[in-house]
Design an enzyme around this catalytic site. Structure first.
Site, PDB file in Angstrom:
ATOM      1  N   LYS A  38       0.842  -1.209   0.000  1.00 52.11           N
ATOM      2  CA  LYS A  38       0.000   0.000   0.000  1.00 52.11           C
ATOM      3  C   LYS A  38       0.874   1.255   0.000  1.00 52.11           C
ATOM      4  O   LYS A  38       2.065   1.181   0.328  1.00 52.11           O
ATOM      5  CB  LYS A  38      -0.922  -0.026   1.224  1.00 52.11           C
ATOM      6  CG  LYS A  38      -0.183  -0.042   2.554  1.00 52.11           C
ATOM      7  CD  LYS A  38      -1.137  -0.335   3.718  1.00 52.11           C
ATOM      8  CE  LYS A  38      -0.389  -0.372   5.040  1.00 52.11           C
ATOM      9  NZ  LYS A  38      -1.234  -0.856   6.141  1.00 52.11           N
ATOM     10  N   TYR A 264      13.901  31.323   6.793  1.00 50.39           N
ATOM     11  CA  TYR A 264      12.704  32.096   7.123  1.00 50.39           C
ATOM     12  C   TYR A 264      12.578  32.353   8.616  1.00 50.39           C
ATOM     13  O   TYR A 264      12.815  31.456   9.432  1.00 50.39           O
ATOM     14  CB  TYR A 264      11.454  31.322   6.679  1.00 50.39           C
ATOM     15  CG  TYR A 264      11.201  31.379   5.195  1.00 50.39           C
ATOM     16  CD1 TYR A 264      10.992  32.593   4.548  1.00 50.39           C
ATOM     17  CD2 TYR A 264      11.151  30.210   4.454  1.00 50.39           C
ATOM     18  CE1 TYR A 264      10.746  32.627   3.191  1.00 50.39           C
ATOM     19  CE2 TYR A 264      10.903  30.233   3.093  1.00 50.39           C
ATOM     20  CZ  TYR A 264      10.701  31.458   2.458  1.00 50.39           C
ATOM     21  OH  TYR A 264      10.470  31.495   1.128  1.00 50.39           O
TER      22      TYR A 264
HETATM   23  C1  LIG Z   1      -0.430  -1.902   6.776  1.00 48.96           C
HETATM   24  C2  LIG Z   1      -1.006  -3.167   7.275  1.00 48.96           C
HETATM   25  C3  LIG Z   1      -0.180  -4.293   7.486  1.00 48.96           C
HETATM   26  C4  LIG Z   1       1.314  -4.258   7.399  1.00 48.96           C
HETATM   27  O1  LIG Z   1       1.820  -3.796   8.622  1.00 48.96           O
HETATM   28  P1  LIG Z   1       3.369  -3.674   8.929  1.00 48.96           P
HETATM   29  O2  LIG Z   1       3.429  -3.258  10.333  1.00 48.96           O
HETATM   30  O3  LIG Z   1       3.899  -2.640   8.001  1.00 48.96           O
HETATM   31  O4  LIG Z   1       3.985  -5.005   8.657  1.00 48.96           O
HETATM   32  C5  LIG Z   1      -0.795  -5.479   7.841  1.00 48.96           C
HETATM   33  N1  LIG Z   1      -2.133  -5.552   7.993  1.00 48.96           N
HETATM   34  C6  LIG Z   1      -2.935  -4.488   7.826  1.00 48.96           C
HETATM   35  C7  LIG Z   1      -4.395  -4.640   8.028  1.00 48.96           C
HETATM   36  C8  LIG Z   1      -2.413  -3.260   7.482  1.00 48.96           C
HETATM   37  O5  LIG Z   1      -3.220  -2.186   7.327  1.00 48.96           O
END
Ligand SMILES: *Cc1c(COP(=O)(O)O)cnc(C)c1O
Length: 369
Positions: A38, A264
């Protein structure tokens, strides 16, 4: 040397391979690995990482949104793809692109059923998400009986997976809570096997779960951050290899006298004659303004240089008074020799946020393995 963009995110596929194999070794041999890709594969490069994970043996991929899953399908990736947060307005695309929804409430389940009836589709694969204590998404345990009735009336759905999410798997102080989540999940899995489908894939562990509770691997794990090289503690960190390195070059160097200010609002004032390096990288590239004013450090010629003054949109300044360096020298913002944890000196955030925020305007350079 080939010409490279001054600011670039290098993606090391050898490190990804190492991490994948390390996780696989920690798991029972039959455990399947779902590669979580993702958010542009945690800010790296979706397609490159997705393809590589499939080559390495990942049986599934996972994304947050339907649109993200479509990207992989368009590029010819055919493994099952789980969508954690499918949006109702994208349902037609879910069906068209053959993506698997995580179903976490009755509202979505019923809308999906209506769409399946309309399209005359049977046995549509779904994964059911159960809330065992994270209190984010998922059916509560009290919903399970009604859910089983929904799933077994008609043959619209094929229950292909049941999963839950651990809230604190990487925290030894919460091991009792984690164990309670594992126990609840085990009970729900047994009930679904008995009442709905004996052969679905049960999965519970994210990266922290894999590393700290491999005994709870069930049939599949969802590996995210660890694949990209980040663990929960120094021991895990030692075993993993950082995949993404954010690099840039010194755009300009100048010496400023005692009392001169930088950037800034004059937030930095030199207490002595100082050497300041300007880097072509700013908050529009994903380095939050909260890292200005000595809250973070980059690595130049092996030495740490703090960000001074406010981070600008396209640039930031670092203090290199103590570092022998020249314009054009390479700067490691974070990567192998200086991780996102090292960059974030005050621990204002976590590597997840730092790496996923590197904006799309930063060139990705893939180092093949
Ligand atoms: C993002 C996610 C993962 C992966 O988690 P990590 O801690 O990056 O390994 C697994 N399950 C769900 C439901 C997630 O949203």
């Amino acid at each position: 040397m080939p010409k490279v963009d001054e600011t670039r995110l290098e993606i090391d596929l050898k490190a990804l391979t190492h991490n994948y194999q390390l996780l696989a070794q920690k798991l029972p041999e039959q455990t399947q690995i779902m590669g979580v890709v993702k958010a542009f594969a945690y800010g790296t490069d979706s397609i490159t990482i997705g393809k590589k994970l499939v080559d390495l043996g990942a049986t599934h991929l996972a994304v947050a949104y339907i649109e993200e899953g479509m990207r992989f399908r368009r590029r010819g990736i055919e493994v099952p793809i789980l969508v954690f947060y499918p949006q109702l307005e994208d349902l037609p695309k879910l069906l068209e692109y053959n993506l698997i929804p995580s179903v976490y409430n009755f509202h979505f389940l019923r809308k999906l059923k209506t769409a399946l009836v309309e399209e005359d589709i049977n046995n549509f694969p779904i994964h059911i998400k159960i809330n065992t204590g994270m209190n984010r998404l998922g059916f509560d345990l009290k919903d399970v009986d009604e859910l089983q009735n929904e799933l077994t009336s008609g043959n619209y759905f094929k229950l292909e997976g049941v999963f839950s999410h651990l809230s604190s798997a990487g925290m030894p102080s919460e091991d009792d809570f984690t164990q309670a989540q594992i126990n609840k999940f085990t009970g729900v899995v047994e009930a679904f096997r008995k009442n709905v489908n004996p052969n679905f894939i049960a999965h519970l562990c994210n990266s922290s779960g894999i590393l700290s509770h491999p005994e709870a691997a069930f049939d599949m794990v969802r590996a995210g951050i660890a694949l990209y090289g980040y663990g929960n503690n120094p021991e895990e960190q030692k075993e993993l290899q950082i995949v993404a390195s954010l690099k840039t070059r010194i755009a300009q160097l100048r010496e400023i006298p005692k009392g001169a200010s930088v950037g800034y609002d004059r937030k930095f004032k030199a207490e002595k004659t100082s050497k300041i390096a300007t880097l072509p990288l700013g908050y529009a590239d994903g380095i939050s303004r909260t890292y200005g004013n000595q809250k973070a450090e980059v690595l130049i010629r092996g030495k740490k240089a703090p960000i001074v003054g406010n981070v600008c949109m396209d640039t930031m300044m670092v203090d290199v008074t103590e570092i022998e360096c020249q314009e054009g020298d390479e700067v490691l913002v974070f990567g192998k020799a200086h991780t996102a944890l090292d960059f974030d000196k005050e621990k204002q955030s976590i590597p997840y946020e730092l790496i996923t925020r590197i904006s799309q305007r930063v060139t990705r350079v893939v180092l093949e393995d």
